[in-house]
Design a protein around this motif. Structure first.
Motif, PDB file in Angstrom:
ATOM      1  N   ALA A   1       1.011  -1.068  -0.126  1.00 34.86           N
ATOM      2  CA  ALA A   1       0.063   0.344   0.197  1.00 34.86           C
ATOM      3  C   ALA A   1       0.933   1.305  -0.424  1.00 34.86           C
ATOM      4  CB  ALA A   1      -0.962  -0.393   1.277  1.00 34.86           C
ATOM      5  N   GLY A   2       0.056   2.748  -0.632  1.00 37.80           N
ATOM      6  CA  GLY A   2       0.942   3.426  -0.593  1.00 37.80           C
ATOM      7  C   GLY A   2       1.196   4.366   0.698  1.00 37.80           C
ATOM      8  N   VAL A   3       0.465   4.315   1.674  1.00 41.12           N
ATOM      9  CA  VAL A   3       0.798   5.150   3.073  1.00 41.12           C
ATOM     10  C   VAL A   3       0.828   3.882   3.779  1.00 41.12           C
ATOM     11  CG1 VAL A   3       0.317   7.005   4.128  1.00 41.12           C
ATOM     12  CG2 VAL A   3       0.107   7.403   1.766  1.00 41.12           C
ATOM     13  N   ILE A   4       1.699   3.975   4.961  1.00 44.05           N
ATOM     14  CA  ILE A   4       1.558   3.009   5.692  1.00 44.05           C
ATOM     15  C   ILE A   4       2.053   3.705   7.267  1.00 44.05           C
ATOM     16  CG2 ILE A   4       2.464   1.005   6.854  1.00 44.05           C
ATOM     17  CD1 ILE A   4       1.934   0.146   4.442  1.00 44.05           C
ATOM     18  N   TRP A   5       1.009   3.721   8.612  1.00 47.98           N
ATOM     19  CA  TRP A   5       0.899   4.376   9.430  1.00 47.98           C
ATOM     20  C   TRP A   5       1.526   3.038  10.639  1.00 47.98           C
ATOM     21  CZ3 TRP A   5      -3.466   5.845   6.047  1.00 47.98           C
ATOM     22  CH2 TRP A   5      -3.406   7.091   6.415  1.00 47.98           C
ATOM     23  N   ALA A   6       2.794   3.614  11.530  1.00 52.41           N
ATOM     24  CA  ALA A   6       3.039   2.433  12.624  1.00 52.41           C
ATOM     25  C   ALA A   6       3.019   3.735  13.149  1.00 52.41           C
ATOM     26  CB  ALA A   6       4.339   2.607  11.771  1.00 52.41           C
TER      27      ALA A   6
ATOM     28  N   LYS B   1      -2.967   9.844   9.497  1.00 55.06           N
ATOM     29  CA  LYS B   1      -1.792  11.400   9.407  1.00 55.06           C
ATOM     30  C   LYS B   1      -1.874  12.270   7.915  1.00 55.06           C
ATOM     31  CE  LYS B   1      -1.447  11.922  13.764  1.00 55.06           C
ATOM     32  NZ  LYS B   1      -2.857  11.042  14.226  1.00 55.06           N
ATOM     33  N   PHE B   2      -1.697  12.968   7.923  1.00 57.74           N
ATOM     34  CA  PHE B   2      -2.043  13.859   6.463  1.00 57.74           C
ATOM     35  C   PHE B   2      -0.648  15.549   6.320  1.00 57.74           C
ATOM     36  CE2 PHE B   2      -5.975  11.748   6.860  1.00 57.74           C
ATOM     37  CZ  PHE B   2      -5.928  10.881   6.097  1.00 57.74           C
ATOM     38  N   ASP B   3       0.214  15.388   5.242  1.00 57.67           N
ATOM     39  CA  ASP B   3       1.238  16.618   5.581  1.00 57.67           C
ATOM     40  C   ASP B   3       1.153  16.482   4.177  1.00 57.67           C
ATOM     41  OD1 ASP B   3       2.486  18.165   7.710  1.00 57.67           O
ATOM     42  OD2 ASP B   3       3.928  17.728   5.624  1.00 57.67           O
TER      43      ASP B   3
ATOM     44  N   THR C   1       4.016  17.489   2.826  1.00 57.98           N
ATOM     45  CA  THR C   1       5.007  17.170   2.450  1.00 57.98           C
ATOM     46  C   THR C   1       5.110  16.211   1.780  1.00 57.98           C
ATOM     47  OG1 THR C   1       6.184  16.609   4.896  1.00 57.98           O
ATOM     48  CG2 THR C   1       6.020  19.186   3.485  1.00 57.98           C
ATOM     49  N   SER C   2       3.785  15.552   2.621  1.00 58.40           N
ATOM     50  CA  SER C   2       4.111  13.378   2.539  1.00 58.40           C
ATOM     51  C   SER C   2       3.043  13.302   1.621  1.00 58.40           C
ATOM     52  CB  SER C   2       3.583  13.232   4.044  1.00 58.40           C
ATOM     53  OG  SER C   2       3.293  11.610   3.799  1.00 58.40           O
ATOM     54  N   PRO C   3       4.145  12.800   0.333  1.00 57.62           N
ATOM     55  CA  PRO C   3       3.103  11.799  -1.177  1.00 57.62           C
ATOM     56  C   PRO C   3       1.736  10.779  -0.414  1.00 57.62           C
ATOM     57  CG  PRO C   3       5.659  11.522  -1.155  1.00 57.62           C
ATOM     58  CD  PRO C   3       5.199  11.772   0.087  1.00 57.62           C
TER      59      PRO C   3
ATOM     60  N   GLY D   1      -2.060   5.178  -4.287  1.00 66.17           N
ATOM     61  CA  GLY D   1      -2.651   3.619  -3.653  1.00 66.17           C
ATOM     62  C   GLY D   1      -1.084   2.677  -4.741  1.00 66.17           C
TER      63      GLY D   1
ATOM     64  N   ARG E   1       1.183   9.954  -7.592  1.00 60.98           N
ATOM     65  CA  ARG E   1       1.462  10.767  -5.394  1.00 60.98           C
ATOM     66  C   ARG E   1       0.519  11.881  -5.725  1.00 60.98           C
ATOM     67  NH1 ARG E   1       0.774   6.515  -5.680  1.00 60.98           N
ATOM     68  NH2 ARG E   1       2.380   4.320  -4.291  1.00 60.98           N
TER      69      ARG E   1
ATOM     70  N   HIS F   1       6.816  14.381  -5.347  1.00 53.76           N
ATOM     71  CA  HIS F   1       6.543  12.972  -5.574  1.00 53.76           C
ATOM     72  C   HIS F   1       5.088  13.904  -6.220  1.00 53.76           C
ATOM     73  CE1 HIS F   1       9.311  10.641  -3.044  1.00 53.76           C
ATOM     74  NE2 HIS F   1       9.620  10.455  -3.968  1.00 53.76           N
TER      75      HIS F   1
ATOM     76  N   ASN G   1      10.654  13.455   4.501  1.00 53.92           N
ATOM     77  CA  ASN G   1       9.018  14.492   4.845  1.00 53.92           C
ATOM     78  C   ASN G   1       9.685  15.181   5.832  1.00 53.92           C
ATOM     79  OD1 ASN G   1       8.467  13.294   1.659  1.00 53.92           O
ATOM     80  ND2 ASN G   1       7.832  11.820   2.883  1.00 53.92           N
TER      81      ASN G   1
ATOM     82  N   VAL H   1       7.992  17.023   7.961  1.00 58.16           N
ATOM     83  CA  VAL H   1       5.833  16.551   8.184  1.00 58.16           C
ATOM     84  C   VAL H   1       5.829  17.556   9.950  1.00 58.16           C
ATOM     85  CG1 VAL H   1       5.002  14.933   6.907  1.00 58.16           C
ATOM     86  CG2 VAL H   1       5.622  14.482   9.675  1.00 58.16           C
TER      87      VAL H   1
ATOM     88  N   ASN I   1       8.655  10.556   8.825  1.00 62.41           N
ATOM     89  CA  ASN I   1       7.438  10.140   7.813  1.00 62.41           C
ATOM     90  C   ASN I   1       9.313  10.418   6.803  1.00 62.41           C
ATOM     91  OD1 ASN I   1       6.935  10.677   4.787  1.00 62.41           O
ATOM     92  ND2 ASN I   1       4.599  11.048   5.955  1.00 62.41           N
TER      93      ASN I   1
ATOM     94  N   THR J   1       5.543   4.786  -4.917  1.00 66.20           N
ATOM     95  CA  THR J   1       5.970   4.940  -3.968  1.00 66.20           C
ATOM     96  C   THR J   1       5.527   4.914  -2.382  1.00 66.20           C
ATOM     97  OG1 THR J   1       7.014   7.391  -5.383  1.00 66.20           O
ATOM     98  CG2 THR J   1       7.024   7.356  -2.912  1.00 66.20           C
ATOM     99  N   LYS J   2       6.123   4.122  -2.239  1.00 73.19           N
ATOM    100  CA  LYS J   2       5.540   4.005  -0.490  1.00 73.19           C
ATOM    101  C   LYS J   2       6.053   5.488   0.687  1.00 73.19           C
ATOM    102  CE  LYS J   2       5.102  -0.002   1.651  1.00 73.19           C
ATOM    103  NZ  LYS J   2       4.772  -0.950   2.109  1.00 73.19           N
ATOM    104  N   THR J   3       5.263   5.934   1.523  1.00 77.32           N
ATOM    105  CA  THR J   3       4.606   6.655   2.582  1.00 77.32           C
ATOM    106  C   THR J   3       5.001   5.829   3.886  1.00 77.32           C
ATOM    107  OG1 THR J   3       4.920   8.157   0.779  1.00 77.32           O
ATOM    108  CG2 THR J   3       4.942   8.754   3.233  1.00 77.32           C
ATOM    109  N   THR J   4       6.023   6.048   4.558  1.00 74.09           N
ATOM    110  CA  THR J   4       5.627   5.769   6.238  1.00 74.09           C
ATOM    111  C   THR J   4       6.151   6.930   7.387  1.00 74.09           C
ATOM    112  OG1 THR J   4       6.854   3.771   5.544  1.00 74.09           O
ATOM    113  CG2 THR J   4       6.457   3.749   7.762  1.00 74.09           C
ATOM    114  N   TRP J   5       4.900   6.492   7.798  1.00 75.65           N
ATOM    115  CA  TRP J   5       4.644   6.958   9.137  1.00 75.65           C
ATOM    116  C   TRP J   5       4.834   7.204  10.341  1.00 75.65           C
ATOM    117  CZ3 TRP J   5       1.762  12.784   9.410  1.00 75.65           C
ATOM    118  CH2 TRP J   5       1.909  12.722   8.162  1.00 75.65           C
ATOM    119  N   HIS J   6       5.539   7.055  12.172  1.00 84.35           N
ATOM    120  CA  HIS J   6       5.636   7.116  12.698  1.00 84.35           C
ATOM    121  C   HIS J   6       5.917   7.748  14.333  1.00 84.35           C
ATOM    122  CE1 HIS J   6       6.885   4.204  16.421  1.00 84.35           C
ATOM    123  NE2 HIS J   6       6.619   3.309  15.537  1.00 84.35           N
TER     124      HIS J   6
END
Lengths: 490, 290
Positions: A448-453, A458-460, A462-464, A467, A475, A480, B135, B137, B143, B281-286
């Motif tokens: 998946a394109g966005v992973i929250w750990a 959460k959105f920003d 600057t953050s691509p 999907g 994106r 990007h 990124n 954020v 991120n 493109t995969k974006t990861t947040w922690h």
């Protein structure tokens, strides 16, 4: 520790006094024209349609129904602006106009937040703290890119595409407009944008902002209408780029309709995100993450964590705590600052959600809903979860776009991963664990394109965002997101 | 030597390449490849839709391992392909000549193909650093965005540039961790089959590259519509073909990459952007906190 001792006591003593946001500081016109060539003009057809407050079912305003003739005028205005002022302007000046829009949105943030909640039904807490500030931040972020594009693409010369046709959904009306307009303009394109049928008002307010910011006429054109209007924009022969956010079903129709044209396109489509809770997660935090994942914006979120996977050994505890937490969620007046879950966006979306609640039960799943009261008028859905579901259940496979969570369990990491990836969608995902190595394993392996750990939704700017698989192409956001609005020449 | 005659040469059977094996097409069909003098060079497999489906299964099976292989390893394997191609240069030149390409041009094409593999071998552990980002954020989160392979890619290889065009498209797909199913040039199919043999001897895991011979007219629809293919690259065809590909590709929102009219001998025939086109493109947040 007994079950009872950990349960929070939310009884009558916890009733909140009403805390509604006032509406006396806003103005909504009785009728809105189309924003074409820098002016509000009447639609060629003379036809209008009403936009309704989903919390009261009362009409807020009527907006123009743009037809093919209006779309053509808007595209012509956009083309004229592209060939004229906008492409001749220094890139730094393009940026300044975007900075202006960001500043005016910040100045008028309270008004925008209130109108967003009135027109779309989302809680004022979200429109005030998330939608509007993020929309302004998006313009501010991309404003700065306007004169720095060559640094984003080493070895290439970036050039704009021309006229961008943009169609956006009703779940984050102003924010989606910002996601579309800001990068398009920063890259030197001009825009024809259509907001969703049920949430046109903040887009019309944005048109006022764009006029007040004195952008050259035609750089941004905003047309209200329904699906047919969107199709006219997408299929207009003088549009060079199509950007769409909405359902996978419509996204596929658009991809087909663009076949054989040279139009560039980005599609941000549906999702069915897995939110995966491991036994070693901080459970109370994870429960908050689950709630935020699925009940944020009434679950009208393409990246909503609508499939919950809980490791078997903690499943009982997580579900119990989740049910307790659901009891505390206040469903009601979107303008009330204490409201957690606002109104369902429209009567038709409520019908869709309710049909899925029936499907879930018919397929043998067990349904649980919060027991709080609902207002008498308006469109409402209680926070809902389903247990006893399997991978093949429709409520597990299909995007519901409402506050409805399907819960499954898993034993091993591999099993959780396999189940999580068993979907044609690939927009987002979540993982909750205290083990760093496991976080990286999961975030790498979820397709998946966005992973929250250990967080979610959460959105920003600057953050691509965007999907894998059937969740879309391209994106938005960050460096990007520029690529979607540029041609890279050698 | 009394009664001496010319030695009877041993002709090669040209087969397709699926999952690290060289089967004949399951359909049993073939098409004749003739030399300019009309003599038969080979009976080439006319790959079927079933062959394609089998190849997609092989490509999907290989994806997990190949995408998880280290960038360094993928780079070394691409380098190894180049080494073996260098060693078998004469064979490829001969095959091109046999199919009507001038010897001078054939030599040039083989050399360029080897160099192209070296080019992409070198990118394997670098493109990520060019295209990824941390990124900044506004909230207290770490991120970052990285590239990951799109998945299984179907490739309709160029008709005219049967070796260089083939290599120029396969290399950026696989160096990025994707697996692929390829339809070789129908007019000039020999090098693709021999290239499969080179791949096979180069530690490229079975299924990472699958090569079919056959006709685009018959197979394009399947290459574009298969629900377990994530992206399609095509290099020939008119607007009717382009339209057909995209209409079918929409069945599962495939990424569609048209590389028609590309001169593969030119500088623009190689670029890290060609790698990025079959990447996600995969974006990861922690959260950052105690």
């Amino acid at each position: 520790m007994s079950t009872e001792s950990t349960k929070l006591a939310f009884n009558d003593g916890w009733q909140y006094a009403p805390a509604p946001e006032s509406t006396d500081h806003i103005s909504i016109d009785e009728q809105y024209g189309l924003f074409i060539g820098g002016e509000f003009v009447a639609p060629e057809s003379g036809r209008y349609f009403e936009t309704v407050n989903p919390a009261t079912e009362q009409t807020l305003s009527s907006v123009s129904l743009a037809s093919a003739a209006d779309v053509d005028l808007a595209v012509k205005a956009a083309r004229k602006a592209y060939n004229g002022a906008w492409s001749k302007m220094a890139a730094a000046d393009r940026g300044k106009y975007l900075f202006r829009i960001a500043r005016i949105l910040q100045e008028r943030a309270r008004e925008f937040a209130t109108i967003e909640s009135l027109d779309g039904g989302k809680p004022i807490r979200e429109s005030r703290d998330i939608d509007i500030p993020l929309a302004a931040a998006h313009f501010f972020y991309y404003a700065g890119w306007a004169d720095k594009l060559e640094y984003a693409f080493p070895g290439r010369r970036p050039v704009p595409l021309g006229v961008a046709g943009q169609v956006i959904p009703w779940n984050f009306p102003l924010l989606m407009a910002a996601w579309k307009i800001a990068p398009a303009l920063a890259c030197g394109n001009t825009v024809v944008l259509k907001p969703a049928e049920t949430t046109p008002l903040t887009a019309m307010k944005l048109a006022e902002v764009i006029r007040d910011a004195e952008l050259p006429p035609g750089v941004v054109n905003i047309l209200t209408g329904a699906g047919e209007t969107g199709a006219e924009i997408v299929n207009h022969p003088d549009v060079n780029k199509v950007a769409f956010t909405g359902s996978t079903e419509v996204g596929k129709i658009i991809q087909r309709s663009l076949a054989g044209t040279d139009k560039k396109y980005t599609l941000e489509l549906g999702g069915k995100a897995a939110n995966i809770i491991f036994a070693d997660a901080a459970i109370d935090e994870a429960v908050e993450g689950i709630v935020n994942g699925i009940f944020f914006n009434q679950g009208h979120v393409c990246c909503a964590g609508s499939r919950l996977f809980v490791q078997e050994s903690v499943a009982e505890e997580v579900v119990r705590k989740l049910k307790d937490r659901m009891e505390t969620l206040i469903v009601g007046d979107p303008l009330d600052k204490n409201t957690d879950i606002g109104a369902i966006n429209s009567a038709s979306q409520l019908e869709t959600i309710q049909s899925y609640l029936k499907v879930g039960q018919d397929e043998g799943a067990e349904m649980y809903q919060g027991s709080g009261s609902l207002p008498e008028q308006g469109y409402w859905c209680r926070p809902t979860l389903f247990t006893g579901v399997s991978q093949s259940n429709r409520i597990v496979q299909e995007e519901i776009f409402g506050p409805v969570l399907a819960i499954q369990t898993f034993r091993t990491l591999e099993e959780g991963l396999t189940k999580a990836n068993n979907t044609p969608y690939g927009l987002s995902g979540g993982v909750w664990t205290d083990k760093g190595a496991k976080i990286f394993k999961m975030t790498q392996q979820i397709r998946a394109g966005v992973i929250w750990a250990n967080t979610f939704n959460k959105f920003d700017p600057t953050s691509p965002f965007g999907g894998y698989k059937e969740s879309g192409v391209g994106r938005e956001g960050g460096l990007h997101g520029l690529g979607a609005y540029l041609k890279l020449e050698t | 030597m009394a009664g001496s005659t010319a030695r009877v040469p041993v002709a090669k059977t040209y087969k397709i390449y699926i999952g690290g094996k060289f089967p004949r097409t399951e359909s049993g069909r073939y098409f004749k490849l003739n030399a300019s003098d009309g003599s038969v060079i080979a009976n080439v497999c006319q790959g079927s839709r079933k062959d394609f489906r089998n190849a997609v299964v092989a490509a999907r099976s290989a994806f997990g391992g190949w995408s998880a292989a280290s960038a360094y390893l993928r780079g070394q394997i691409l380098y190894r392909i180049a080494e073996l191609l260098e060693g078998r240069s004469d064979q490829f030149v001969s095959e091109l000549v046999l199919q009507g390409v001038s010897r001078r041009k054939a030599k040039k094409e083989v050399v360029a193909s080897i160099d192209r593999l070296i080019y992409y071998a070198g990118w394997s552990d670098k493109y990520q650093q060019i295209f990824s980002a941390v990124n900044p954020v506004s909230s207290a989160h770490f991120n970052f965005s990285v590239l990951e392979p799109t998945g299984v890619v179907s490739l309709l290889a160029p008709e005219d540039s049967s070796l260089l065009g083939l290599v120029s498209n396969i290399a950026p797909i696989i160096v990025g961790g994707n697996t692929c199913v390829v339809l070789a040039s129908a007019q000039l199919p020999l090098c693709a089959v021999s290239f499969a043999e080179v791949l096979h001897a180069s530690d490229v895991p079975g299924g990472v590259v699958n090569i079919l011979t056959g006709f685009a007219e018959e197979l394009t629809e399947q290459f574009a519509s298969h629900m377990d293919v994530n992206a399609i690259v095509y290099c020939d065809g008119d607007s009717e073909v382009a339209k057909n590909v995209q209409v079918r590709a929409a069945d599962n929102v495939k990424r569609v990459l048209a590389r028609c009219d590309q001169d593969w001998t030119a500088d623009a025939g190689q670029s890290p952007y060609l790698i990025s086109e079959t990447q996600e493109t995969k974006t990861t947040w922690h959260p950052i906190g105690g």
